[in-house]
Write a protein that holds these residues in place. Structure first.
Motif, PDB file in Angstrom:
ATOM      1  N   ILE A   1       0.843  -1.197   0.000  1.00 11.46           N
ATOM      2  CA  ILE A   1       0.000   0.000   0.000  1.00 11.46           C
ATOM      3  C   ILE A   1       0.877   1.246   0.000  1.00 11.46           C
ATOM      4  O   ILE A   1       1.799   1.377   0.816  1.00 11.46           O
ATOM      5  CB  ILE A   1      -0.926   0.017   1.240  1.00 11.46           C
ATOM      6  CG1 ILE A   1      -1.936  -1.132   1.154  1.00 11.46           C
ATOM      7  CG2 ILE A   1      -1.660   1.351   1.344  1.00 11.46           C
ATOM      8  CD1 ILE A   1      -2.816  -1.261   2.383  1.00 11.46           C
ATOM      9  N   CYS A   2       0.609   2.159  -0.899  1.00  7.96           N
ATOM     10  CA  CYS A   2       1.380   3.399  -1.007  1.00  7.96           C
ATOM     11  C   CYS A   2       1.078   4.319   0.175  1.00  7.96           C
ATOM     12  O   CYS A   2      -0.079   4.609   0.471  1.00  7.96           O
ATOM     13  CB  CYS A   2       1.032   4.097  -2.318  1.00  7.96           C
ATOM     14  SG  CYS A   2       1.816   5.705  -2.524  1.00  7.96           S
TER      15      CYS A   2
ATOM     16  N   LEU B   1      -8.634   0.388   0.680  1.00  6.68           N
ATOM     17  CA  LEU B   1      -9.438  -0.361  -0.291  1.00  6.68           C
ATOM     18  C   LEU B   1     -10.890   0.088  -0.353  1.00  6.68           C
ATOM     19  O   LEU B   1     -11.654  -0.388  -1.207  1.00  6.68           O
ATOM     20  CB  LEU B   1      -9.385  -1.861   0.037  1.00  6.68           C
ATOM     21  CG  LEU B   1      -8.029  -2.534  -0.119  1.00  6.68           C
ATOM     22  CD1 LEU B   1      -8.089  -3.977   0.351  1.00  6.68           C
ATOM     23  CD2 LEU B   1      -7.565  -2.477  -1.566  1.00  6.68           C
ATOM     24  N   ASN B   2     -11.288   0.978   0.540  1.00  7.34           N
ATOM     25  CA  ASN B   2     -12.678   1.411   0.552  1.00  7.34           C
ATOM     26  C   ASN B   2     -13.054   2.061  -0.782  1.00  7.34           C
ATOM     27  O   ASN B   2     -12.355   2.934  -1.283  1.00  7.34           O
ATOM     28  CB  ASN B   2     -12.895   2.419   1.681  1.00  7.34           C
ATOM     29  CG  ASN B   2     -14.354   2.837   1.800  1.00  7.34           C
ATOM     30  OD1 ASN B   2     -15.254   2.006   1.719  1.00  7.34           O
ATOM     31  ND2 ASN B   2     -14.588   4.128   1.976  1.00  7.34           N
ATOM     32  N   GLY B   3     -14.154   1.607  -1.355  1.00  5.98           N
ATOM     33  CA  GLY B   3     -14.633   2.149  -2.619  1.00  5.98           C
ATOM     34  C   GLY B   3     -14.527   1.181  -3.775  1.00  5.98           C
ATOM     35  O   GLY B   3     -15.195   1.355  -4.794  1.00  5.98           O
ATOM     36  N   ILE B   4     -13.714   0.143  -3.635  1.00  2.23           N
ATOM     37  CA  ILE B   4     -13.592  -0.830  -4.720  1.00  2.23           C
ATOM     38  C   ILE B   4     -14.911  -1.577  -4.927  1.00  2.23           C
ATOM     39  O   ILE B   4     -15.209  -2.065  -6.019  1.00  2.23           O
ATOM     40  CB  ILE B   4     -12.436  -1.818  -4.436  1.00  2.23           C
ATOM     41  CG1 ILE B   4     -12.051  -2.570  -5.708  1.00  2.23           C
ATOM     42  CG2 ILE B   4     -12.781  -2.788  -3.301  1.00  2.23           C
ATOM     43  CD1 ILE B   4     -10.803  -3.411  -5.573  1.00  2.23           C
ATOM     44  N   GLU B   5     -15.740  -1.612  -3.876  1.00  5.32           N
ATOM     45  CA  GLU B   5     -17.034  -2.294  -3.964  1.00  5.32           C
ATOM     46  C   GLU B   5     -17.986  -1.578  -4.916  1.00  5.32           C
ATOM     47  O   GLU B   5     -18.936  -2.178  -5.425  1.00  5.32           O
ATOM     48  CB  GLU B   5     -17.686  -2.394  -2.579  1.00  5.32           C
ATOM     49  CG  GLU B   5     -16.834  -3.071  -1.522  1.00  5.32           C
ATOM     50  CD  GLU B   5     -15.900  -2.105  -0.802  1.00  5.32           C
ATOM     51  OE1 GLU B   5     -15.236  -2.530   0.142  1.00  5.32           O
ATOM     52  OE2 GLU B   5     -15.852  -0.911  -1.196  1.00  5.32           O
TER      53      GLU B   5
ATOM     54  N   GLN C   1      -3.858   3.151  -8.294  1.00  3.33           N
ATOM     55  CA  GLN C   1      -3.837   4.441  -7.614  1.00  3.33           C
ATOM     56  C   GLN C   1      -3.353   4.315  -6.174  1.00  3.33           C
ATOM     57  O   GLN C   1      -2.957   5.299  -5.559  1.00  3.33           O
ATOM     58  CB  GLN C   1      -5.228   5.076  -7.638  1.00  3.33           C
ATOM     59  CG  GLN C   1      -5.696   5.475  -9.021  1.00  3.33           C
ATOM     60  CD  GLN C   1      -7.141   5.942  -9.022  1.00  3.33           C
ATOM     61  OE1 GLN C   1      -7.811   5.958  -7.989  1.00  3.33           O
ATOM     62  NE2 GLN C   1      -7.630   6.327 -10.194  1.00  3.33           N
ATOM     63  N   ARG C   2      -3.391   3.111  -5.640  1.00  4.12           N
ATOM     64  CA  ARG C   2      -2.976   2.853  -4.255  1.00  4.12           C
ATOM     65  C   ARG C   2      -1.691   2.039  -4.186  1.00  4.12           C
ATOM     66  O   ARG C   2      -1.322   1.553  -3.123  1.00  4.12           O
ATOM     67  CB  ARG C   2      -4.113   2.147  -3.521  1.00  4.12           C
ATOM     68  CG  ARG C   2      -5.323   3.049  -3.303  1.00  4.12           C
ATOM     69  CD  ARG C   2      -6.628   2.278  -3.284  1.00  4.12           C
ATOM     70  NE  ARG C   2      -7.749   3.159  -3.011  1.00  4.12           N
ATOM     71  CZ  ARG C   2      -8.350   3.913  -3.938  1.00  4.12           C
ATOM     72  NH1 ARG C   2      -7.942   3.865  -5.196  1.00  4.12           N
ATOM     73  NH2 ARG C   2      -9.375   4.693  -3.616  1.00  4.12           N
ATOM     74  N   GLY C   3      -1.057   1.871  -5.317  1.00 11.95           N
ATOM     75  CA  GLY C   3       0.197   1.126  -5.363  1.00 11.95           C
ATOM     76  C   GLY C   3       0.020  -0.375  -5.322  1.00 11.95           C
ATOM     77  O   GLY C   3       0.983  -1.100  -5.025  1.00 11.95           O
TER      78      GLY C   3
ATOM     79  N   LEU D   1      -2.429   6.385   1.006  1.00 13.86           N
ATOM     80  CA  LEU D   1      -3.135   6.020   2.230  1.00 13.86           C
ATOM     81  C   LEU D   1      -3.375   7.235   3.124  1.00 13.86           C
ATOM     82  O   LEU D   1      -4.503   7.472   3.574  1.00 13.86           O
ATOM     83  CB  LEU D   1      -2.347   4.954   2.989  1.00 13.86           C
ATOM     84  CG  LEU D   1      -2.883   4.527   4.359  1.00 13.86           C
ATOM     85  CD1 LEU D   1      -4.291   3.980   4.239  1.00 13.86           C
ATOM     86  CD2 LEU D   1      -1.958   3.502   4.999  1.00 13.86           C
ATOM     87  N   ILE D   2      -2.339   8.020   3.374  1.00 14.15           N
ATOM     88  CA  ILE D   2      -2.455   9.166   4.272  1.00 14.15           C
ATOM     89  C   ILE D   2      -3.462  10.180   3.744  1.00 14.15           C
ATOM     90  O   ILE D   2      -4.181  10.830   4.511  1.00 14.15           O
ATOM     91  CB  ILE D   2      -1.073   9.825   4.492  1.00 14.15           C
ATOM     92  CG1 ILE D   2      -0.188   8.900   5.336  1.00 14.15           C
ATOM     93  CG2 ILE D   2      -1.203  11.178   5.185  1.00 14.15           C
ATOM     94  CD1 ILE D   2      -0.687   8.659   6.742  1.00 14.15           C
ATOM     95  N   ARG D   3      -3.550  10.339   2.413  1.00 12.88           N
ATOM     96  CA  ARG D   3      -4.526  11.257   1.826  1.00 12.88           C
ATOM     97  C   ARG D   3      -5.955  10.876   2.184  1.00 12.88           C
ATOM     98  O   ARG D   3      -6.836  11.729   2.256  1.00 12.88           O
ATOM     99  CB  ARG D   3      -4.378  11.283   0.299  1.00 12.88           C
ATOM    100  CG  ARG D   3      -3.249  12.137  -0.220  1.00 12.88           C
ATOM    101  CD  ARG D   3      -3.463  12.481  -1.695  1.00 12.88           C
ATOM    102  NE  ARG D   3      -3.589  11.294  -2.525  1.00 12.88           N
ATOM    103  CZ  ARG D   3      -2.559  10.696  -3.134  1.00 12.88           C
ATOM    104  NH1 ARG D   3      -1.329  11.162  -2.978  1.00 12.88           N
ATOM    105  NH2 ARG D   3      -2.756   9.631  -3.889  1.00 12.88           N
TER     106      ARG D   3
END
Length: 368
Positions: free
Chosen positions: A192-193, A243-247, A282-284, A197-199
């Motif tokens: 995880i990038c 990972l939130n939103g991949i759903e 987008q998340r590495g 993540l921090i953003r």
């Protein structure tokens, strides 16, 4: 100080009242997040971090309740006595917003495929700080998490995933006509990038900075900008945040980094897959091709220790996976055939294994 009975002080804490205080603050935080009141969200998170009740709950969680409570960090400390717990509470009160995270102890854990997973364990003090941060992060993000995400969330379990798959593949939903895209994310926690993540973390700027330093403390020398340390208290929620939103890409079920997408006959599998790849990039992250496949519902697939399949008559069937059953059988066999224990000890060791197997393998929904 020498005459203070710290054990009595600790045992006399009203834990029910303490939990109620923190829970009420968390509910207020959740409601503020639902109302998109960012100022109130930040103020309530600061309030939780300054709450003595939250600090006590965090210390109790990592020293008494968590499964790894006896695991030492780089300082070699495996447990805290009652006096040390109160001293840690005072330390958290002073330094919650400017915490200096120690290095992590690396423990290699063998995986099923023969490779090794590196478990990175923080010190007890760092775990308590992470738990305190989690108490402030969790309610804010719970208000934004997708409804079909079930891993490492309060009040949700693998059986909720089982029910969701049942609702999508049962005969009333024409499950016999559907396909299933099984996905496995390659080294999710390790890749995880940090910036991505921090953003996405909802927290005051000072806390974001401390989380950033915590991530850097667990990063490898070769790849300093990626990875969340497995073994940390808030690693699961950080993975959920990433990972939130991949759903939302398509009808799916997610448990932590395990996903299945359920496709109707007219759905374009290639288009869905490209959207997934773009989301992860987008998340590495990227998909592990070896464990990713598109199957028809009648062919069956394994997910979370179950084997799901739609039979030729249209009925949905869920059974423990063969791999899961063999692992359970091996555990039982090792205990039963051991000459180191008597019958009573064997029964005590077998009881939790059998109970766990029964709870997991129990089919909680009438098939249809």
């Amino acid at each position: 100080m020498q005459n203070i009975n710290f054990s009595e002080l600790w045992k006399n804490i009203d834990w029910r009242k303490t939990q109620k205080i923190v829970f009420r603050l968390q509910v207020r935080l959740w409601k503020a997040m639902r109302a998109s009141d960012s100022v109130r969200v930040r103020n309530l998170q600061n309030l939780i971090l300054r709450s003595r009740s939250a600090r006590l709950i965090a210390i109790r969680q990592v020293t008494q309740l968590n499964a790894g409570k006896k695991t030492a960090g780089v300082d070699g400390q495996k447990s805290l006595n009652y006096q040390q717990r109160f001293e840690l509470e005072e330390r958290l009160a002073k330094h919650a917003f400017n915490w200096k995270h120690s290095k992590l102890r690396e423990i290699p854990i063998p995986k099923k495929d023969g490779s090794l997973r590196i478990l990175k364990v923080p010190t007890i003090a760092d775990r308590a700080w992470q738990c305190l941060i989690k108490l402030a992060l969790e309610p804010a993000h719970e208000a934004t998490f997708h409804e079909r995400s079930y891993g490492f969330r309060q009040g949700r379990s693998t059986h909720d995933c089982q029910k969701m798959i049942f609702n999508n593949l049962r005969s009333l939903s024409h499950g016999i006509t559907k396909r299933v895209l099984e996905l496995d994310i390659q080294k999710c926690f390790d890749q995880i990038c940090h910036k991505a993540l921090i953003r996405r973390v909802i927290a005051p700027a000072r806390i974001k900075q401390r989380i950033w330093q915590c991530l850097k403390a667990g990063a490898s020398v070769e790849f300093p900008d990626i990875g969340t340390p497995q073994g940390g208290v808030f690693s699961p929620i950080l993975a959920n945040i990433a990972l939130n939103g991949i759903e939302r890409i398509h009808q799916s079920v997610r448990y932590a980094d395990d996903l299945v997408f359920i496709l109707k006959p007219k759905d374009n599998a290639e288009s869905i897959r490209s959207q997934i790849d773009e989301f992860l990039a987008q998340r590495g992250l990227k998909v592990k091709e070896r464990k990713t496949r598109l199957v028809h519902s009648t062919d069956g697939f394994d997910f979370l220790g179950w084997h799901f399949k739609v039979q030729q008559n249209g009925k949905f069937r869920s059974t423990p996976s063969e791999e899961n059953f063999l692992a359970f059988r091996q555990k039982v066999k090792e205990i039963v055939n051991s000459s180191n224990y008597g019958a009573i000890v064997k029964a005590k060791k077998l009881a939790p294994i059998v109970r766990g197997w029964r709870k997991h393998s129990k089919w909680r929904i009438a098939t249809a």
